[in-house]
Design a protein around this motif. Structure first.
Motif, short mmCIF file in Angstrom:
data_model
loop_
_atom_site.label_atom_id
_atom_site.label_comp_id
_atom_site.label_asym_id
_atom_site.label_seq_id
_atom_site.Cartn_x
_atom_site.Cartn_y
_atom_site.Cartn_z
N LEU A 1 0.85 -1.18 0.00
CA LEU A 1 0.00 0.00 0.00
C LEU A 1 0.89 1.23 0.00
N CYS A 2 0.49 2.25 -0.75
CA CYS A 2 1.33 3.45 -0.86
C CYS A 2 1.60 4.09 0.50
N GLU A 3 0.60 4.10 1.37
CA GLU A 3 0.75 4.73 2.67
C GLU A 3 1.79 4.03 3.53
N TYR B 1 3.10 8.45 -6.24
CA TYR B 1 2.44 8.83 -5.00
C TYR B 1 2.22 10.34 -4.92
N ASN B 2 3.22 11.10 -5.29
CA ASN B 2 3.11 12.56 -5.19
C ASN B 2 2.14 13.16 -6.20
N LYS C 1 7.74 6.60 -0.27
CA LYS C 1 6.62 7.32 -0.88
C LYS C 1 6.91 8.81 -1.05
N SER C 2 7.72 9.38 -0.17
CA SER C 2 7.99 10.82 -0.27
C SER C 2 8.75 11.18 -1.54
N GLU D 1 -1.76 9.96 -5.47
CA GLU D 1 -2.34 9.38 -4.27
C GLU D 1 -2.86 10.46 -3.32
N THR D 2 -3.87 10.09 -2.54
CA THR D 2 -4.46 10.99 -1.56
C THR D 2 -3.60 11.01 -0.30
N LYS D 3 -3.30 12.19 0.16
CA LYS D 3 -2.54 12.34 1.40
C LYS D 3 -3.35 13.23 2.34
N VAL D 4 -3.34 12.91 3.62
CA VAL D 4 -4.10 13.68 4.60
C VAL D 4 -3.12 14.52 5.42
#
Length: 332
Positions: free
Chosen positions: A68-70, A81-82, A75-76, A85-88
Motif C-alpha cells: 500500500l502506498c501509505e 504517490y506525489n 513514498k515521499s 495518491e491521496t494524502k491527509v
C-alpha cells in the motif's frame, strides 16, 4: 509592484506579497495529440487521460507494487504517490486547524475538446498546468503520455495516438518531426494585472462545481472562491509559513468587504452532468455543475490580477480535472 486603490484598509505590503507568490509558480502547457485510429470517448476526457497516465507512471516508477502506498518507505520520493495518491494533512490556514485531503493538487489536466467520436488523423489538445516544484514531474508526465499513445491507447477502442507537439505558454518546445525536447528552457506563466473597466462578463467554459450549488454567484462569492483556491495551492505546494495566517485573514476580509460593492447585474447558466469512472473506488462518480455567464459592475481596481490568476487555476471543487475554468470579457 501592484498598487492598491480605493481601499485604505488593505495591507498593501502583504497584498503585493501574497499575489507575488504566484510569480514563477504556475507552468502552462499545451499538448497536441494525433490519433492513428478511431475511437469513442467520453466528452469528459480529463478523467480518462488521468487514469491511463497514473497506470503507466505507477508501472514505470513503483518497485513495490504489492505494498500500500501509505505503508511504503519511499513514498515521499515517489512520482506516482506525489502526483496521484491521496494524502491527509492538517492545515492551519483558515479559522483553526482543518484536516484536508491533499489529492491532485500538483497539476491540472483537461481537454476543452468535447467530441465523443474521434476519427483517424484527428488532432485534439490537452492542457497541462503544473504548480511550483511539481514542474520536476514534467518529463515523467510527458514521456508517459507518449507511452500511453504507443501501448495502451485511449477510449472504448483503445485507440493509439502520437504526441506531435508540446507548447510551453505559446512557445513550441517539442515537435515530433524533430524528436528533441529541452526541459531546461521551460518558463513559468506570467500573470498580468488586467484592466477590466467598470463592467465585466465572467464566462464559465468548464462547469463550476460548488459544495452548495447556487444559480447566483455574486462577486463576493467569486472572489472568496479564488482566494481559497490560491491559499490552498500555496499551502499545498510550498512550505507552510509563507503565509501569515492573521495577515491573510485580514486581507481576505478586506477584499471580500470591498467585493460587496460590486453588483451582479445578470446571469445565464445551465446545469451540467459529467461522469467519470474511479479506478480506486471502482464506481462511477457524478459531477454536477453549471456553465454560463455572470455580468458584474463596479470598481475592479484591486481585483484585476486576482481574476487573472483564478482564470488559470480554476475555482470551486475538482479543479484538477479542469472544472471551474472561466474567461473574462470586458464590457463597455
Amino acid at each position: 509592484m501592484l498598487m492598491i486603490e480605493n481601499n485604505k484598509s488593505l495591507n498593501q505590503e502583504f497584498y503585493n506579497y501574497f499575489l507575488g507568490l504566484f510569480d514563477d509558480f504556475v507552468y502552462n502547457f499545451r499538448i497536441e495529440l494525433q490519433f492513428m485510429e478511431e475511437t469513442h470517448i467520453n466528452s469528459f476526457k480529463s478523467s480518462a487521460f488521468r487514469s491511463v497516465l497514473s497506470y503507466i507512471i505507477k508501472k514505470n516508477s513503483c518497485p513495490f507494487k504489492s505494498f500500500l502506498c501509505e505503508d511504503c518507505l519511499i513514498k515521499s520520493d515517489c512520482v506516482y504517490y506525489n502526483l496521484f495518491e491521496t494524502k491527509v494533512r492538517s492545515l492551519n490556514i483558515n479559522n483553526g486547524k482543518n484536516i484536508l485531503f491533499d489529492t491532485y493538487k500538483h497539476f491540472i489536466l483537461l481537454s476543452e475538446n468535447k467530441q465523443t467520436y474521434i476519427k483517424s488523423n484527428d488532432i485534439i489538445t490537452l492542457n497541462l498546468i503544473l504548480f511550483a516544484e511539481s514542474i520536476k514531474y514534467l518529463p515523467n508526465i510527458f514521456f508517459s503520455l507518449i507511452e500511453v499513445g504507443k501501448t495502451v491507447g485511449i477510449g472504448k477502442e483503445r485507440a493509439k495516438f502520437f504526441v506531435i507537439s508540446l507548447y510551453n505558454n505559446d512557445r513550441k518546445v517539442y515537435d515530433i518531426k524533430e524528436s528533441h525536447i529541452s526541459f531546461t528552457t521551460i518558463e513559468s506563466y506570467k500573470f498580468d494585472r488586467i484592466e477590466v473597466g467598470e463592467k465585466i462578463k465572467v464566462v464559465f467554459k468548464e462547469p463550476l462545481i460548488l459544495k452548495e450549488m447556487t444559480d447566483e454567484v455574486d462577486f463576493k462569492l467569486l472572489i472568496k472562491l479564488i482566494l481559497r483556491r490560491m491559499s490552498l495551492l500555496i499551502t499545498y505546494n510550498r512550505k507552510y509559513g509563507l503565509i501569515d495566517k492573521n495577515k491573510y485573514l485580514e486581507l481576505k476580509y478586506s477584499l471580500l468587504k470591498e467585493a460587496e460593492s460590486i453588483k451582479l447585474i445578470s446571469f445565464n447558466t445551465k446545469n451540467t452532468l459529467d461522469i467519470r469512472f474511479s479506478m480506486s473506488k471502482h464506481k462511477e462518480i457524478l459531477f454536477k455543475g453549471k456553465i454560463g455567464e455572470y455580468v458584474y459592475s463596479g470598481n475592479f481596481n484591486n481585483f484585476g490580477r486576482i481574476l487573472e490568476i483564478g482564470k488559470i487555476i480554476g475555482v470551486g471543487k475538482n479543479c484538477s480535472f479542469g472544472f471551474g475554468r472561466y474567461i473574462i470579457e470586458k464590457l463597455n
